[in-house]
Enzyme design. Structure first.
Site, PDB file in Angstrom:
ATOM      1  N   LYS A  79      12.110  41.087   1.992  1.00 26.81           N
ATOM      2  CA  LYS A  79      13.464  40.521   1.885  1.00 26.81           C
ATOM      3  C   LYS A  79      13.984  40.646   0.461  1.00 26.81           C
ATOM      4  O   LYS A  79      15.161  40.934   0.236  1.00 26.81           O
ATOM      5  CB  LYS A  79      13.452  39.060   2.350  1.00 26.81           C
ATOM      6  CG  LYS A  79      13.183  38.940   3.855  1.00 26.81           C
ATOM      7  CD  LYS A  79      12.833  37.526   4.268  1.00 26.81           C
ATOM      8  CE  LYS A  79      12.633  37.398   5.760  1.00 26.81           C
ATOM      9  NZ  LYS A  79      11.991  36.129   6.140  1.00 26.81           N
ATOM     10  N   ILE A  85      21.238  32.444   7.805  1.00 24.68           N
ATOM     11  CA  ILE A  85      22.115  32.204   6.641  1.00 24.68           C
ATOM     12  C   ILE A  85      22.942  33.447   6.338  1.00 24.68           C
ATOM     13  O   ILE A  85      22.384  34.536   6.219  1.00 24.68           O
ATOM     14  CB  ILE A  85      21.299  31.918   5.357  1.00 24.68           C
ATOM     15  CG1 ILE A  85      20.251  30.847   5.589  1.00 24.68           C
ATOM     16  CG2 ILE A  85      22.188  31.572   4.195  1.00 24.68           C
ATOM     17  CD1 ILE A  85      19.353  30.645   4.378  1.00 24.68           C
TER      18      ILE A  85
HETATM   19  N1  HSE Z   1       8.470  34.985   9.600  1.00 19.63           N
HETATM   20  C1  HSE Z   1       9.773  34.939   9.025  1.00 19.63           C
HETATM   21  C2  HSE Z   1       9.901  33.633   8.261  1.00 19.63           C
HETATM   22  C3  HSE Z   1      10.800  35.031  10.101  1.00 19.63           C
HETATM   23  O1  HSE Z   1       9.052  32.754   8.453  1.00 19.63           O
HETATM   24  O2  HSE Z   1      10.803  33.500   7.454  1.00 19.63           O
HETATM   25  C4  HSE Z   1      12.207  35.198   9.605  1.00 19.63           C
HETATM   26  O3  HSE Z   1      12.374  36.388   8.887  1.00 19.63           O
END
Ligand code: HSE
Length: 402
Positions: free
Chosen positions: A200, A131
């Protein structure tokens, strides 16, 4: 000609090579010149692989090759990946990465090194897989004061929650499927305990404020406590359960950042985000709400985002693509002082005590003989926790309401 080196030939690394080589016409046209992968760095050999002849084991071959202008770091982790990224930037090579752990931990330092050496450090793929979200924040939303970010940013947990909800599937079984599909981290604890979403969120809330939000300071809960019983109540109440990452500016200029499972009404736009899909809701003071949606994990979606960064670097050779994220720490608000509503699941025998402890309403779901539900009114989290903890094993679980 743009010559690229790929560090790490795992799921994302092999996807990056595939995107550059099989979409070469589009990629080269959009970059403004022909693009090719010159090196693939890995400890292993891949004699059967069509690109196996490009595999090298010594990073210095890449660092010392003046033809290589862009390096894709898709190794993961903060050990060699950190060292190699620094060395590449110091050699004036732009670095594009999907490595959220490294970006969350060393983002400001690596961005500063890139500025000093007239190259770029780009990390579109580090949040939300395929995205576009980092570039929109850095270039499309630059007229905004961003007030809040609310998102589903982990594909693995969203996949697990969706399967539990729709199929009544068991946690372990669905996690295994997510691993087989290439969604999960090498250590899936990072997904299910919320650490991946937390990293994130650290990146997103740092970009929101321009200051550093330390992932270690973000309140984080995963989904391991969510059961099929919780989904039975959610379903009966017209709701669902999602792992949300929330970053919000408070009135006194602090950042409230948290990752936790939330109950949300089925009409909420994030309730419709299913399986491996991610979505990020950004609220700006002029634009209002905007939402970014797509595949949040997986080989080719993630690789596509890495290659879009490589193209950006090719278009901006000899200069640094701006990104405002400095090393000064953002001030964080305490989650325990915020006001929330809660869903409490408790033993039927404790109904009178639960009703005495909280104001709110009892909620019963069909076919639940042993337990009942209770939706509290809004209350300060630390007051809720005191009352909830005092009920001991009379209560079976609690989930915040979005
Ligand atoms: N393990 C991460 C997820 C991979 O499931 O979003 C993508 O960052």
């Amino acid at each position: 000609m743009v010559k690229v080196a790929v560090l790490g030939y795992g799921t994302v690394g092999s996807g990056v090579v595939e995107v550059i080589e099989s979409n070469n016409e589009q990629v080269s046209r959009n970059a403004g010149e022909e693009m090719h992968v010159k090196y693939i760095l890995d400890l292993r050999d891949f004699p059967e692989d069509p690109y196996g002849d490009r595999v090298v084991h010594d990073v210095n071959l890449i660092l010392e090759d003046p033809e290589v202008s862009v390096v894709c770091e898709v190794m993961g982790g903060t050990g060699p990946a950190y060292q190699f990224t620094k060395q590449a930037l110091e050699a004036g090579k732009s670095v594009c990465t999907s490595n959220k752990e490294l970006v969350a931990k060393h983002g400001p330092e690596l961005l500063a090194i890139a500025r000093t050496h007239n190259c770029s450090y780009l990390f579109e793929a580090s949040v939300g897989g395929g995205i576009p979200i980092i570039r929109p924040i850095n270039s499309s939303l630059t007229a905004e004061k961003i007030l809040s970010i609310l998102g589903i940013v982990n594909g693995t947990t969203n996949y697990i929650l969706t399967k539990m909800e729709n199929e009544g599937a068991g946690f372990e079984e669905v996690l295994k499927q997510a691993q087989e599909l290439g969604y999960a981290e090498r250590n899936p604890e990072a997904d299910v305990e919320g650490h991946d979403a937390c990293r994130k969120l650290a990146i997103l809330s740092s970009l929101m404020t321009g200051k550093n939000v330390d992932a270690g300071a973000i309140y984080t809960e995963g989904i391991t406590g969510i059961t099929n019983a919780d989904f039975a109540y959610a379903k009966a109440a017209g709701m669902t359960i999602r792992l949300l990452a929330a970053g919000k500016l408070t009135e006194d200029g602090r950042v409230l950042a948290m990752v936790a499972p939330f109950l949300l009404d089925n009409t909420h736009p994030l309730a419709m985000v299913k399986d491996v899909f991610n979505a990020i809701f950004v609220t700006g003071n002029m634009l209002g709400d905007s939402m970014y949606y797509g595949r949040g994990a997986g080989k080719l979606p993630t690789a596509s985002a890495v290659v879009s960064d490589v193209i950006e670097c090719a278009r901006n050779q000899g200069r640094t693509i701006p990104c405002f994220w400095d090393g000064e720490s953002a001030k964080l608000a305490e989650v325990s002082e915020t006001e929330q509503r809660y869903f409490v699941r408790a033993r039927v025998s404790a109904r009178a005590e639960v009703e005495a402890a909280f104001s709110g309403r009892v909620f019963e779901a069909p076919d639940r003989a042993e337990d009942f539900g209770f939706f509290t009114d809004a209350m300060i989290e630390k007051d809720f926790n005191e009352k909830y903890d005092a009920l001991g094993d009379k209560v079976l679980g609690r989930i915040r309401l979005a």
